[in-house]
Design a protein around this motif. Structure first.
Motif, PDB file in Angstrom:
ATOM      1  N   GLY A   1       0.799  -1.222   0.000  1.00 20.04           N
ATOM      2  CA  GLY A   1       0.000   0.000   0.000  1.00 20.04           C
ATOM      3  C   GLY A   1       0.829   1.267   0.000  1.00 20.04           C
ATOM      4  N   GLN A   2       2.071   1.151   0.500  1.00 21.47           N
ATOM      5  CA  GLN A   2       2.949   2.329   0.615  1.00 21.47           C
ATOM      6  C   GLN A   2       3.716   2.596  -0.661  1.00 21.47           C
ATOM      7  OE1 GLN A   2       5.785   2.232   4.009  1.00 21.47           O
ATOM      8  NE2 GLN A   2       7.384   2.182   2.422  1.00 21.47           N
ATOM      9  N   GLU A   3       4.185   1.534  -1.336  1.00 15.49           N
ATOM     10  CA  GLU A   3       5.128   1.705  -2.446  1.00 15.49           C
ATOM     11  C   GLU A   3       4.465   1.714  -3.823  1.00 15.49           C
ATOM     12  OE1 GLU A   3       8.483   2.254  -0.153  1.00 15.49           O
ATOM     13  OE2 GLU A   3       8.408   2.286  -2.349  1.00 15.49           O
ATOM     14  N   PHE A   4       3.216   1.250  -3.933  1.00 15.53           N
ATOM     15  CA  PHE A   4       2.666   1.047  -5.280  1.00 15.53           C
ATOM     16  C   PHE A   4       1.370   1.816  -5.494  1.00 15.53           C
ATOM     17  CE2 PHE A   4       5.845  -1.863  -6.475  1.00 15.53           C
ATOM     18  CZ  PHE A   4       6.193  -2.558  -5.320  1.00 15.53           C
ATOM     19  N   SER A   5       1.139   2.201  -6.737  1.00 16.56           N
ATOM     20  CA  SER A   5      -0.076   2.963  -7.091  1.00 16.56           C
ATOM     21  C   SER A   5      -1.006   2.160  -8.005  1.00 16.56           C
ATOM     22  CB  SER A   5       0.328   4.265  -7.805  1.00 16.56           C
ATOM     23  OG  SER A   5       1.279   4.022  -8.831  1.00 16.56           O
ATOM     24  N   SER A   6      -0.622   0.899  -8.277  1.00 16.80           N
ATOM     25  CA  SER A   6      -1.447   0.042  -9.135  1.00 16.80           C
ATOM     26  C   SER A   6      -1.330  -1.402  -8.646  1.00 16.80           C
ATOM     27  CB  SER A   6      -0.957   0.154 -10.591  1.00 16.80           C
ATOM     28  OG  SER A   6      -1.667  -0.708 -11.449  1.00 16.80           O
ATOM     29  N   LEU A   7      -2.432  -2.128  -8.724  1.00 12.26           N
ATOM     30  CA  LEU A   7      -2.433  -3.541  -8.325  1.00 12.26           C
ATOM     31  C   LEU A   7      -3.002  -4.389  -9.451  1.00 12.26           C
ATOM     32  CD1 LEU A   7      -3.748  -3.610  -4.626  1.00 12.26           C
ATOM     33  CD2 LEU A   7      -1.401  -3.484  -5.467  1.00 12.26           C
ATOM     34  N   THR A   8      -2.414  -5.579  -9.627  1.00 15.92           N
ATOM     35  CA  THR A   8      -2.958  -6.568 -10.547  1.00 15.92           C
ATOM     36  C   THR A   8      -3.243  -7.839  -9.742  1.00 15.92           C
ATOM     37  OG1 THR A   8      -1.670  -5.692 -12.417  1.00 15.92           O
ATOM     38  CG2 THR A   8      -2.511  -7.948 -12.619  1.00 15.92           C
ATOM     39  N   ASP A   9      -4.447  -8.342  -9.828  1.00  8.80           N
ATOM     40  CA  ASP A   9      -4.810  -9.564  -9.120  1.00  8.80           C
ATOM     41  C   ASP A   9      -4.104 -10.739  -9.801  1.00  8.80           C
ATOM     42  OD1 ASP A   9      -7.996 -10.921  -7.999  1.00  8.80           O
ATOM     43  OD2 ASP A   9      -6.046 -11.885  -8.219  1.00  8.80           O
ATOM     44  N   GLU A  10      -3.215 -11.407  -9.072  1.00  4.96           N
ATOM     45  CA  GLU A  10      -2.371 -12.448  -9.689  1.00  4.96           C
ATOM     46  C   GLU A  10      -3.166 -13.666 -10.126  1.00  4.96           C
ATOM     47  OE1 GLU A  10       0.934 -13.570  -7.228  1.00  4.96           O
ATOM     48  OE2 GLU A  10       1.802 -14.886  -8.758  1.00  4.96           O
ATOM     49  N   SER A  11      -4.226 -14.004  -9.371  1.00  7.30           N
ATOM     50  CA  SER A  11      -4.911 -15.263  -9.675  1.00  7.30           C
ATOM     51  C   SER A  11      -6.407 -15.276  -9.505  1.00  7.30           C
ATOM     52  CB  SER A  11      -4.347 -16.371  -8.772  1.00  7.30           C
ATOM     53  OG  SER A  11      -2.994 -16.557  -9.034  1.00  7.30           O
ATOM     54  N   THR A  12      -6.985 -14.444  -8.640  1.00 11.32           N
ATOM     55  CA  THR A  12      -8.370 -14.719  -8.232  1.00 11.32           C
ATOM     56  C   THR A  12      -9.430 -14.070  -9.117  1.00 11.32           C
ATOM     57  OG1 THR A  12      -8.625 -12.863  -6.677  1.00 11.32           O
ATOM     58  CG2 THR A  12      -7.515 -14.825  -5.865  1.00 11.32           C
ATOM     59  N   MET A  13      -9.013 -13.337 -10.161  1.00 10.23           N
ATOM     60  CA  MET A  13      -9.991 -12.792 -11.108  1.00 10.23           C
ATOM     61  C   MET A  13     -10.111 -13.669 -12.350  1.00 10.23           C
ATOM     62  SD  MET A  13      -9.767  -8.652 -11.305  1.00 10.23           S
ATOM     63  CE  MET A  13     -10.180  -7.622  -9.883  1.00 10.23           C
ATOM     64  N   LYS A  14      -9.346 -14.753 -12.375  1.00 13.69           N
ATOM     65  CA  LYS A  14      -9.341 -15.594 -13.580  1.00 13.69           C
ATOM     66  C   LYS A  14     -10.604 -16.453 -13.634  1.00 13.69           C
ATOM     67  CE  LYS A  14      -4.341 -15.453 -13.765  1.00 13.69           C
ATOM     68  NZ  LYS A  14      -3.068 -16.118 -13.369  1.00 13.69           N
ATOM     69  N   PHE A  15     -10.832 -17.055 -14.796  1.00 13.36           N
ATOM     70  CA  PHE A  15     -12.108 -17.723 -15.081  1.00 13.36           C
ATOM     71  C   PHE A  15     -12.464 -18.752 -14.012  1.00 13.36           C
ATOM     72  CE2 PHE A  15     -15.565 -19.538 -17.246  1.00 13.36           C
ATOM     73  CZ  PHE A  15     -15.820 -18.877 -18.445  1.00 13.36           C
ATOM     74  N   ALA A  16     -11.502 -19.676 -13.729  1.00 16.39           N
ATOM     75  CA  ALA A  16     -11.811 -20.774 -12.791  1.00 16.39           C
ATOM     76  C   ALA A  16     -12.118 -20.250 -11.401  1.00 16.39           C
ATOM     77  CB  ALA A  16     -10.641 -21.749 -12.737  1.00 16.39           C
ATOM     78  N   ALA A  17     -11.472 -19.148 -11.015  1.00 17.29           N
ATOM     79  CA  ALA A  17     -11.665 -18.617  -9.658  1.00 17.29           C
ATOM     80  C   ALA A  17     -12.974 -17.854  -9.544  1.00 17.29           C
ATOM     81  CB  ALA A  17     -10.488 -17.716  -9.293  1.00 17.29           C
ATOM     82  N   THR A  18     -13.387 -17.141 -10.591  1.00 16.51           N
ATOM     83  CA  THR A  18     -14.584 -16.297 -10.490  1.00 16.51           C
ATOM     84  C   THR A  18     -15.853 -17.047 -10.875  1.00 16.51           C
ATOM     85  OG1 THR A  18     -14.069 -15.486 -12.708  1.00 16.51           O
ATOM     86  CG2 THR A  18     -13.411 -14.101 -10.837  1.00 16.51           C
ATOM     87  N   GLU A  19     -15.749 -18.070 -11.757  1.00 18.28           N
ATOM     88  CA  GLU A  19     -16.951 -18.839 -12.132  1.00 18.28           C
ATOM     89  C   GLU A  19     -16.694 -20.316 -11.944  1.00 18.28           C
ATOM     90  OE1 GLU A  19     -18.523 -17.945 -16.070  1.00 18.28           O
ATOM     91  OE2 GLU A  19     -20.354 -19.122 -15.687  1.00 18.28           O
ATOM     92  N   PRO A  20     -16.564 -20.773 -10.709  1.00 22.94           N
ATOM     93  CA  PRO A  20     -16.212 -22.168 -10.429  1.00 22.94           C
ATOM     94  C   PRO A  20     -17.264 -23.164 -10.896  1.00 22.94           C
ATOM     95  CG  PRO A  20     -16.811 -21.030  -8.398  1.00 22.94           C
ATOM     96  CD  PRO A  20     -16.735 -19.993  -9.469  1.00 22.94           C
ATOM     97  N   ALA A  21     -18.469 -22.683 -11.100  1.00 25.40           N
ATOM     98  CA  ALA A  21     -19.540 -23.523 -11.662  1.00 25.40           C
ATOM     99  C   ALA A  21     -20.348 -22.647 -12.621  1.00 25.40           C
ATOM    100  CB  ALA A  21     -20.441 -24.066 -10.563  1.00 25.40           C
ATOM    101  N   LEU A  22     -20.978 -23.258 -13.612  1.00 30.08           N
ATOM    102  CA  LEU A  22     -21.684 -22.489 -14.626  1.00 30.08           C
ATOM    103  C   LEU A  22     -22.694 -21.531 -13.989  1.00 30.08           C
ATOM    104  CD1 LEU A  22     -22.396 -21.939 -17.604  1.00 30.08           C
ATOM    105  CD2 LEU A  22     -23.982 -23.893 -17.499  1.00 30.08           C
TER     106      LEU A  22
END
Ligand code: G3I
Length: 404
Positions: free
Chosen positions: A116-137
């Motif tokens: 939070g102190q050193e960076f002005s941008s964040l990228t979600d490394e894994s949890t916005m990907k397809f399998a993580a966000t839509e685990p079932a249809l």
């Protein structure tokens, strides 16, 4: 009033000129003549890199009071206080970011504090990907990315969404299902509209498609989506994302910006596919591979009217020989070269690394190794600044407050 302000500014500029004429930079040239590598552009050799000399221990950067050329607006360099990466990047009008490891964010207070102190941008490394966000249809799970977005917003950080369409991180119900092409197009559209819509107005940029192209601009055929939908999946994805959030910047995230690749992106845009920029991952393979072509690549994107983002930079050192000190300095030079190439172009608006501390890196699980084997990032596992972090700060400083 205006005259007094101008006189005050002139006085400060003279003061700044006097102080800056005393500051200096060490510089060294790269002795290595390296071979190129299929992942990132190679090095021609004889590179020179200008940055302040690196001392051991804490790399505090103290900034002289310097005014920039009034033609570019009286940009004020901060007074003599220690600066963060974020404050220095702001001087150069770029975002500096890191991928976020959700487990570290939730369990490691120091990780969260430095992030939070050193960076002005964040990228979600894994949890916005397809399998993580839509685990079932049609069943969505946003708990983890919501935590990351909330953290970013509470620290006044921008968020890069990563990634909507990739051949990996796909759920088994999708891969193993018997879908018609039309059903898959509908599934892809629904997924993108739901995820992008969930974060509408909160995620400023999306890596819409990831690793979809070959270096010549042709589409990779090893992608689930390419095999099952065909080339149209690219335009389907971007149009769905644009409809869900017309204000979000939409990126192709890949390894290249070769003439053939840029020509392919040009063709999509000529067909009104809403592509705003290209993410250049820049996972380095070893210390022998340096981004000499990067500035030309970014310039190629600039000429095309595309934003360029450095999206996943890391620089592993285990495949190289030499003392640890030599390898860390060589690593620092590469980080500085990438930052320098980005700062040379106005269209390079975000410089993001794939993590920031050697305590957590995807490389450990990917390669089946543990620290201190790789050490690809800019802070040590106990959150001390490495030469690479100091080199980034010096490069940002040199660009923002050059000697008059
Ligand atoms: O969250 C689960 C956890 O509950 C479970 O216990 C564990 C068991 O293995 O898996 C965890 O999920 C893992 C996830 O990372 C979170 O750590 C997945 O298995 C693992 O495959 C996933 O790896 C990520 C990979 O992309 C695939 O999504 C890496 O962390 C991530 O660094 C990597 O990032 C990619 C970019 O998206 C695209 N460019 C290349 C880059 C490196 O491969």
């Amino acid at each position: 009033m205006y005259l007094r302000a101008r006189l005050f500014l002139l006085m400060l500029m003279l003061l700044g000129w006097f102080q800056s004429s005393r500051s200096g930079n060490d510089s060294w040239s790269d002795p290595a003549h390296s071979q190129s590598n299929q992942i990132n552009p190679g090095l021609s050799g004889n590179e020179s890199l200008t940055t302040a000399s690196l001392s051991s221990g804490q790399y505090e950067i103290f900034l002289p009071l310097i005014f920039k050329d009034p033609g570019t607006g009286p940009r004020v360099c901060p007074p003599l206080v220690p600066q963060t990466l974020r404050s220095l990047a702001q001087l150069d009008h770029i975002l500096i970011g890191s991928a976020v490891n959700i487990r570290a964010l939730r369990s490691d207070d120091q990780y969260a504090q430095i992030l939070g102190q050193e960076f002005s941008s964040l990228t979600d490394e894994s949890t916005m990907k397809f399998a993580a966000t839509e685990p079932a249809l049609d069943q969505y799970n946003f708990s983890a990315p919501d935590a990351i977005v909330a953290f970013a917003e509470s620290h006044d950080m921008q968020i890069r969404g990563h990634t909507l369409v990739w051949g990996y991180a796909l759920p088994s119900w999708l891969i193993n299902g018997t879908w018609t092409r039309e059903e898959l197009i509908a599934i892809l559209q629904d997924h993108i509209k739901t995820v992008v819509g969930h974060y509408k107005g909160r995620v400023y940029a999306w890596d819409v498609v990831n690793e979809a192209f070959n270096s010549d601009g042709s589409l990779r055929t090893d992608s689930f989506w390419m095999q099952r939908i065909g080339p149209q999946y690219i335009s389907v994805a971007f149009q769905a994302a644009h409809e869900a959030d017309p204000d979000a910047l939409l990126f192709v995230n890949d390894f290249y910006a070769t003439p053939g690749f840029v020509a392919a992106i040009h063709t999509y845009r000529s067909l009104d596919v809403p592509i705003d920029g290209v993410g250049l991952q820049l996972h380095m393979y070893n210390l022998q591979q340096k981004p000499t072509e990067l500035s030309a690549d970014i310039g190629r994107l600039e000429a095309e009217g595309l934003q360029a983002n450095i999206t996943e930079l890391d620089v592993p050192i285990s495949r190289d020989t030499g003392t640890m000190e030599d390898k860390l300095v060589a690593q620092a030079k590469i980080y500085a070269m990438v930052m320098d190439a980005c700062l040379q172009h106005y269209n390079c608006t975000n410089f993001t690394m794939w993590g920031f501390t050697d305590k957590y890196s995807w490389l450990y699980s990917y390669l089946g190794v543990t620290y201190p084997t790789e050490q690809p990032l800019i802070f040590t596992p106990d959150y001390m600044e490495k030469p690479a972090e100091a080199a980034l700060k010096n490069t940002l400083l040199s660009a923002a407050c050059p000697k008059q």
